[in-house]
Scaffold this motif. Structure first.
Motif, PDB file in Angstrom:
ATOM      1  N   ALA A  60      22.616  26.053  22.627  1.00  0.00           N
ATOM      2  CA  ALA A  60      22.278  25.602  21.272  1.00  0.00           C
ATOM      3  C   ALA A  60      23.509  25.097  20.550  1.00  0.00           C
ATOM      4  CB  ALA A  60      21.604  26.722  20.477  1.00  0.00           C
ATOM      5  N   ALA A  61      24.411  24.471  21.302  1.00  0.00           N
ATOM      6  CA  ALA A  61      25.491  23.731  20.657  1.00  0.00           C
ATOM      7  C   ALA A  61      24.895  22.519  19.972  1.00  0.00           C
ATOM      8  CB  ALA A  61      26.535  23.304  21.687  1.00  0.00           C
ATOM      9  N   ASN A  62      25.576  22.006  18.983  1.00  0.00           N
ATOM     10  CA  ASN A  62      25.078  20.861  18.236  1.00  0.00           C
ATOM     11  C   ASN A  62      24.699  19.726  19.173  1.00  0.00           C
ATOM     12  OD1 ASN A  62      26.189  18.156  16.571  1.00  0.00           O
ATOM     13  ND2 ASN A  62      24.814  19.506  15.465  1.00  0.00           N
ATOM     14  N   SER A  63      23.472  19.218  19.027  1.00  0.00           N
ATOM     15  CA  SER A  63      22.935  18.129  19.851  1.00  0.00           C
ATOM     16  C   SER A  63      22.800  18.505  21.314  1.00  0.00           C
ATOM     17  CB  SER A  63      23.785  16.863  19.703  1.00  0.00           C
ATOM     18  OG  SER A  63      23.688  16.363  18.396  1.00  0.00           O
ATOM     19  N   SER A  64      22.476  19.776  21.588  1.00  0.00           N
ATOM     20  CA  SER A  64      22.146  20.164  22.955  1.00  0.00           C
ATOM     21  C   SER A  64      20.809  19.555  23.357  1.00  0.00           C
ATOM     22  CB  SER A  64      22.087  21.690  23.077  1.00  0.00           C
ATOM     23  OG  SER A  64      23.359  22.251  22.958  1.00  0.00           O
ATOM     24  N   HIS A  65      20.512  19.630  24.650  1.00  0.00           N
ATOM     25  CA  HIS A  65      19.302  19.002  25.172  1.00  0.00           C
ATOM     26  C   HIS A  65      18.546  19.962  26.075  1.00  0.00           C
ATOM     27  CE1 HIS A  65      21.726  15.486  24.043  1.00  0.00           C
ATOM     28  NE2 HIS A  65      20.579  14.878  23.875  1.00  0.00           N
ATOM     29  N   GLY A  66      17.235  19.785  26.121  1.00  0.00           N
ATOM     30  CA  GLY A  66      16.386  20.510  27.039  1.00  0.00           C
ATOM     31  C   GLY A  66      15.846  21.808  26.478  1.00  0.00           C
ATOM     32  N   LEU A  67      14.513  21.909  26.410  1.00  0.00           N
ATOM     33  CA  LEU A  67      13.875  23.132  25.930  1.00  0.00           C
ATOM     34  C   LEU A  67      12.417  23.106  26.376  1.00  0.00           C
ATOM     35  CD1 LEU A  67      14.723  25.595  24.141  1.00  0.00           C
ATOM     36  CD2 LEU A  67      13.600  24.431  22.239  1.00  0.00           C
ATOM     37  N   GLY A  68      11.905  24.280  26.759  1.00  0.00           N
ATOM     38  CA  GLY A  68      10.509  24.370  27.178  1.00  0.00           C
ATOM     39  C   GLY A  68       9.987  25.774  27.013  1.00  0.00           C
ATOM     40  N   VAL A  69       8.671  25.901  27.097  1.00  0.00           N
ATOM     41  CA  VAL A  69       8.000  27.184  26.930  1.00  0.00           C
ATOM     42  C   VAL A  69       6.984  27.349  28.054  1.00  0.00           C
ATOM     43  CG1 VAL A  69       6.386  28.469  25.476  1.00  0.00           C
ATOM     44  CG2 VAL A  69       8.307  27.271  24.423  1.00  0.00           C
ATOM     45  N   GLY A  70       6.922  28.546  28.648  1.00  0.00           N
ATOM     46  CA  GLY A  70       5.942  28.834  29.684  1.00  0.00           C
ATOM     47  C   GLY A  70       6.168  30.213  30.267  1.00  0.00           C
ATOM     48  N   ASP A  71       5.204  30.683  31.002  1.00  0.00           N
ATOM     49  CA  ASP A  71       5.275  32.013  31.602  1.00  0.00           C
ATOM     50  C   ASP A  71       5.975  31.914  32.953  1.00  0.00           C
ATOM     51  OD1 ASP A  71       4.957  34.581  32.493  1.00  0.00           O
ATOM     52  OD2 ASP A  71       2.768  34.540  32.545  1.00  0.00           O
ATOM     53  N   VAL A  72       7.286  32.116  32.973  1.00  0.00           N
ATOM     54  CA  VAL A  72       8.069  31.954  34.192  1.00  0.00           C
ATOM     55  C   VAL A  72       7.754  33.056  35.205  1.00  0.00           C
ATOM     56  CG1 VAL A  72      10.404  31.900  35.167  1.00  0.00           C
ATOM     57  CG2 VAL A  72       9.928  30.737  32.998  1.00  0.00           C
ATOM     58  N   ASN A  73       7.730  34.295  34.768  1.00  0.00           N
ATOM     59  CA  ASN A  73       7.628  35.420  35.700  1.00  0.00           C
ATOM     60  C   ASN A  73       6.213  35.940  35.903  1.00  0.00           C
ATOM     61  OD1 ASN A  73       7.344  36.497  33.178  1.00  0.00           O
ATOM     62  ND2 ASN A  73       9.002  37.997  33.363  1.00  0.00           N
ATOM     63  N   GLY A  74       5.214  35.308  35.273  1.00  0.00           N
ATOM     64  CA  GLY A  74       3.832  35.679  35.511  1.00  0.00           C
ATOM     65  C   GLY A  74       3.392  36.982  34.890  1.00  0.00           C
ATOM     66  N   ASP A  75       4.056  37.415  33.810  1.00  0.00           N
ATOM     67  CA  ASP A  75       3.668  38.669  33.166  1.00  0.00           C
ATOM     68  C   ASP A  75       2.718  38.466  31.997  1.00  0.00           C
ATOM     69  OD1 ASP A  75       5.306  37.603  31.227  1.00  0.00           O
ATOM     70  OD2 ASP A  75       6.759  39.238  31.215  1.00  0.00           O
ATOM     71  N   GLY A  76       2.266  37.220  31.792  1.00  0.00           N
ATOM     72  CA  GLY A  76       1.330  36.937  30.725  1.00  0.00           C
ATOM     73  C   GLY A  76       1.967  36.626  29.389  1.00  0.00           C
ATOM     74  N   ARG A  77       3.305  36.670  29.312  1.00  0.00           N
ATOM     75  CA  ARG A  77       4.009  36.363  28.066  1.00  0.00           C
ATOM     76  C   ARG A  77       4.785  35.055  28.228  1.00  0.00           C
ATOM     77  NH1 ARG A  77       4.746  41.972  28.728  1.00  0.00           N
ATOM     78  NH2 ARG A  77       6.768  41.660  29.742  1.00  0.00           N
ATOM     79  N   GLY A 100      21.545  18.637  30.098  1.00  0.00           N
ATOM     80  CA  GLY A 100      20.148  18.979  29.908  1.00  0.00           C
ATOM     81  C   GLY A 100      19.294  17.790  29.530  1.00  0.00           C
ATOM     82  N   GLY A 101      17.972  17.987  29.596  1.00  0.00           N
ATOM     83  CA  GLY A 101      17.062  16.878  29.422  1.00  0.00           C
ATOM     84  C   GLY A 101      16.220  16.956  28.175  1.00  0.00           C
ATOM     85  N   ALA A 102      14.922  16.755  28.344  1.00  0.00           N
ATOM     86  CA  ALA A 102      13.993  16.667  27.223  1.00  0.00           C
ATOM     87  C   ALA A 102      13.095  17.902  27.233  1.00  0.00           C
ATOM     88  CB  ALA A 102      13.194  15.371  27.350  1.00  0.00           C
ATOM     89  N   GLU A 103      11.800  17.703  26.919  1.00  0.00           N
ATOM     90  CA  GLU A 103      10.862  18.817  27.013  1.00  0.00           C
ATOM     91  C   GLU A 103      10.724  19.226  28.476  1.00  0.00           C
ATOM     92  OE1 GLU A 103       6.252  20.022  25.893  1.00  0.00           O
ATOM     93  OE2 GLU A 103       7.160  18.215  25.060  1.00  0.00           O
ATOM     94  N   MET A 104      10.740  20.529  28.725  1.00  0.00           N
ATOM     95  CA  MET A 104      10.700  21.060  30.075  1.00  0.00           C
ATOM     96  C   MET A 104       9.334  21.682  30.337  1.00  0.00           C
ATOM     97  SD  MET A 104      14.502  22.815  29.879  1.00  0.00           S
ATOM     98  CE  MET A 104      14.573  23.340  31.593  1.00  0.00           C
ATOM     99  N   GLY A 105       8.780  21.410  31.523  1.00  0.00           N
ATOM    100  CA  GLY A 105       7.479  21.936  31.883  1.00  0.00           C
ATOM    101  C   GLY A 105       7.588  23.180  32.741  1.00  0.00           C
ATOM    102  N   VAL A 106       6.707  24.130  32.513  1.00  0.00           N
ATOM    103  CA  VAL A 106       6.646  25.356  33.306  1.00  0.00           C
ATOM    104  C   VAL A 106       5.224  25.483  33.834  1.00  0.00           C
ATOM    105  CG1 VAL A 106       6.965  27.853  33.322  1.00  0.00           C
ATOM    106  CG2 VAL A 106       8.412  26.427  31.859  1.00  0.00           C
ATOM    107  N   TYR A 107       5.022  25.211  35.114  1.00  0.00           N
ATOM    108  CA  TYR A 107       3.698  25.328  35.731  1.00  0.00           C
ATOM    109  C   TYR A 107       3.855  25.330  37.244  1.00  0.00           C
ATOM    110  CZ  TYR A 107       3.937  20.162  36.154  1.00  0.00           C
ATOM    111  OH  TYR A 107       4.296  18.873  36.435  1.00  0.00           O
ATOM    112  N   ASP A 108       2.781  25.656  37.942  1.00  0.00           N
ATOM    113  CA  ASP A 108       2.798  25.777  39.400  1.00  0.00           C
ATOM    114  C   ASP A 108       2.653  24.397  40.021  1.00  0.00           C
ATOM    115  OD1 ASP A 108       2.609  26.502  42.042  1.00  0.00           O
ATOM    116  OD2 ASP A 108       0.765  27.672  41.816  1.00  0.00           O
ATOM    117  N   VAL A 109       3.743  23.857  40.498  1.00  0.00           N
ATOM    118  CA  VAL A 109       3.748  22.511  41.059  1.00  0.00           C
ATOM    119  C   VAL A 109       3.138  22.476  42.454  1.00  0.00           C
ATOM    120  CG1 VAL A 109       5.260  20.649  41.873  1.00  0.00           C
ATOM    121  CG2 VAL A 109       5.703  21.739  39.658  1.00  0.00           C
ATOM    122  N   ASN A 110       3.543  23.403  43.325  1.00  0.00           N
ATOM    123  CA  ASN A 110       3.168  23.325  44.742  1.00  0.00           C
ATOM    124  C   ASN A 110       1.994  24.212  45.133  1.00  0.00           C
ATOM    125  OD1 ASN A 110       4.432  25.764  44.508  1.00  0.00           O
ATOM    126  ND2 ASN A 110       6.120  25.294  45.921  1.00  0.00           N
TER     127      ASN A 110
END
Length: 653
Positions: A431-448, A487-497
């Motif tokens: 979170a330095a000034n003008s940092s990049h890349g952020l997303g939301v999703g359940d990475v570890n599968g605990d429902g949160r 870092g990039g833009a909006e980041m996706g968290v989902y089951d790709v494969n």
């Protein structure tokens, strides 16, 4: 002119200069010509040095300490220059640009000196024998189009002396362990006596140099035309040793190509506005007529036709070559006040030097909306809105001054007052000034819902747990040769494969190169790790569908083809930093969707197959992908420096 054109034709046809790409480190542009011959036909010498071509290399040896020059018999004004060079045995070297004849019979131009104690930009004059008569250090550029924007070269990407420029972040030492993301931006340094990768841009009123790992601040200068308007490139050698140049390439930056407009047959394009208002869009029923409207910065477009607009605040359009959309870089629409009417939240400034503001819907009154500052400055160029705690009301996930990621939410009793900020991270470069890349999703599968960024992911603890979230360091982004942060833009968290584990999909450098997905792995003990699969990188790599573009700054994730798997919508932000401060800034402003195809034979078990949506609009900081008109097809809304658009999905029509 005819002689010079004939000379270049001769160089191309004889193989002395060719269209072959250079080898070595990834470049920020593709050269028109690359030296690969064994003859110096088409060059001329000046001064006290001997030059020869040898197996594709150019070798210079000084006959005196003053040395001499090898000048290409063709002239440029704005150009990109690249080479690999080695200066050994006490030699001195550099590259001269815009070598213009003087009334005295000599030359003047812009010299980029390339010596260990002297990597810098100078205005020089030479006598008729090639001896350097005067050498003046170039002033620092001011930041307008063509100037190298000096504050972009600081370690955190912030203006020197503002208190935002340096972020030591002593609480985040684990970041030093990430192979692709060091704590601060890599800077270019010269390796004495060894081979060095060099890239130089001379554009309009500025110079910029990249040396090996990154930019060189001392070689960024204001190249006033009085120092040299138009002329050849010259290689220099002096001192007591030899210099070798190989992969010498040049691109004429005065030539730009506007592609014929193409729109995918899967979508119907509606251009809502050609004005540059904002970098984001949102969808909400602003007037409560039961039809979704489109909200973008200072205006909203009324459905179902989206041809009538009304102002939220005074609409000011911007010049993409010299201005950022300071009114609204990222926006969301939601009933933040709880009165039943959707409001708008905007990250103002250029995501990093302006607060988050709330525009309160006047509930059907034909006037502009009241404005309230409700959050601090926004220090990540991608804010997320999601219901993080499951209470039915969304929070904003954002970075704030001090380097912390927080959850921001209004007080239902006083939504126009400063919002509650709940820190989830320690201070850090995420979170330095003008940092990049952020997303939301359940990475570890605990429902949160967890939070991901370029530097890893934060694990949301069980409800009621106090304190910061646990950080898991992963290099989900990287530093590159652009002027943006890692870092990039909006980041996706989902089951790709399809293996039951959520993966991460993202761009790697919002202002540079790279699209990748990170395959989640689990050890026998349940420990989570990620394997990176890059499917678009740079000029020197094999890219999915042979598609390549830079500045993938805006992204979204939605199931475009109806196969039950989210696809990746991503595009190019056109000329983010006012000219050649990023790779290929004038390239086609494309937007693509990458169809996710599960394939056990592919690395990681999945492929990303690109399909063009449009090549003349691009993206800003945020892309909306949803079924706006409720016809069963995903629609895509964008707002960029080239206007505001809806791409209506036509699947099944």
């Amino acid at each position: 002119m005819q002689k010079k054109l004939s000379t270049i034709y001769l160089l191309i046809s004889t193989g002395i200069l060719s269209f072959s790409p250079a080898h070595g480190a990834p470049r920020t542009f593709k050269p028109d010509y690359v030296f690969s011959g064994s003859s110096l036909d088409g060059f001329r010498t000046l001064g006290q040095a001997d030059w020869k071509a040898q197996s594709g290399e150019i070798v210079g040896t000084p006959r005196s300490a003053a040395g001499g020059w090898l000048l290409l018999d063709h002239s440029w004004q704005d150009l990109g220059f690249l080479a690999t060079f080695r200066c050994s045995g006490g030699c001195s070297t550099g590259v001269l640009f815009r070598a213009e004849k003087t009334p005295e019979g000599g030359l003047k131009g812009i010299l980029i000196s390339l010596n260990v104690a002297d990597v810098a930009a100078y205005a020089v004059t030479l006598d008729a024998q090639g001896k350097i008569l005067t050498r003046k250090t170039l002033d620092k550029p001011s930041g307008k189009r063509g100037d190298a924007v000096t504050w972009l070269y600081t370690p955190a990407g912030n203006p020197p002396g503002t208190g935002k420029a340096e972020h030591p972040f002593p609480l985040a030492p684990q970041i030093d362990l990430l192979p692709d993301i060091p704590r601060a931006r890599p800077f270019g340094t010269l390796r004495a006596g060894d081979w060095n990768e060099l890239e130089i841009i001379v554009d309009a009123m500025a110079t910029k140099a990249i040396l090996n790992e990154g930019p060189v601040t001392t070689a960024a200068g204001a190249s006033a035309l009085e120092f040299g308007r138009f002329g050849p490139v010259g290689l220099y050698v002096g001192g007591t040793g030899e210099v070798r140049f190989r992969n010498v390439g040049v691109r004429d930056l005065n030539t730009k190509t506007i592609p014929k407009e193409v729109v995918s047959s899967r979508f119907r394009m509606q251009r809502l506005s050609e004005l540059f208002y904002a970098w984001s869009t949102a969808v909400a029923d602003v007037n409560r007529d039961g039809i979704p409207d489109l909200v973008s910065g200072p205006v909203y477009y009324l459905g179902p036709d989206y041809t009538q607009t009304r102002e939220i605040y005074v609409a000011e359009s911007y010049d993409p070559s010299s201005q950022y959309p300071r009114g609204c870089a990222v926006n969301f629409a939601w009933d933040f006040t709880g009165d039943g009417w959707p409001d708008e939240w905007c990250a103002t400034g250029n995501n990093g030097d302006g607060p988050g503001v709330l525009f309160v819907n006047p509930r059907g009154e034909a006037r502009r909306w009241d404005r309230y500052v409700v959050t601090p400055d926004v220090w990540i160029e991608e804010t997320q809105m999601a219901d993080m705690d499951g209470d039915g009301r969304p929070e904003l996930v954002m970075g704030i001054p001090g380097g912390t990621i927080v959850l921001a939410s209004p007080d239902p009793a006083a939504p126009a007052q400063p919002w509650k900020l709940t820190p989830i991270s320690e201070p850090g470069p995420w979170a330095a000034n003008s940092s990049h890349g952020l997303g939301v999703g359940d990475v570890n599968g605990d429902g949160r819902l967890d939070v991901v960024c370029a530097f890893g992911w934060w694990e949301q603890p069980p409800s009621g747990t106090k304190g910061l979230w646990k950080h898991h360091p992963v290099a989900f982004g990287r530093w590159g040769k652009s002027q943006g942060n890692a870092g990039g833009a909006e980041m996706g968290v989902y089951d790709v494969n399809g293996d039951g584990l959520n993966d991460v999909v993202t761009s790697l450098e919002a202002h540079g190169w790279g699209l990748a997905w990170f395959e989640q792995k689990r050890s026998a003990a349940g420990e989570i790790s990620f394997e990176r699969h890059i499917f678009m990188d740079n000029y020197d790599t094999k890219n999915a569908g042979d598609v390549l573009f830079t500045e993938p700054h805006g992204a979204a994730f939605a199931d475009i083809d109806g196969d039950g798997i989210k696809d990746f919508i991503v595009g190019k932000r056109f000329m983010s930093h006012f000219g050649y401060n990023d790779p290929d800034p004038y390239g086609p402003a494309v937007i693509y969707w990458y169809r996710v195809v599960r394939n056990k034979q592919a690395p990681g078990g999945a492929e990303f197959v690109p399909e063009l949506i449009h090549n003349r609009s691009g993206v800003g900081s945020h892309v909306t992908a949803m079924d706006i008109d409720k016809d069963g097809s995903v629609d895509i809304a964008t707002s960029s420096s080239l206007g505001t658009y809806i791409f209506w999905g036509t699947k099944g029509k």
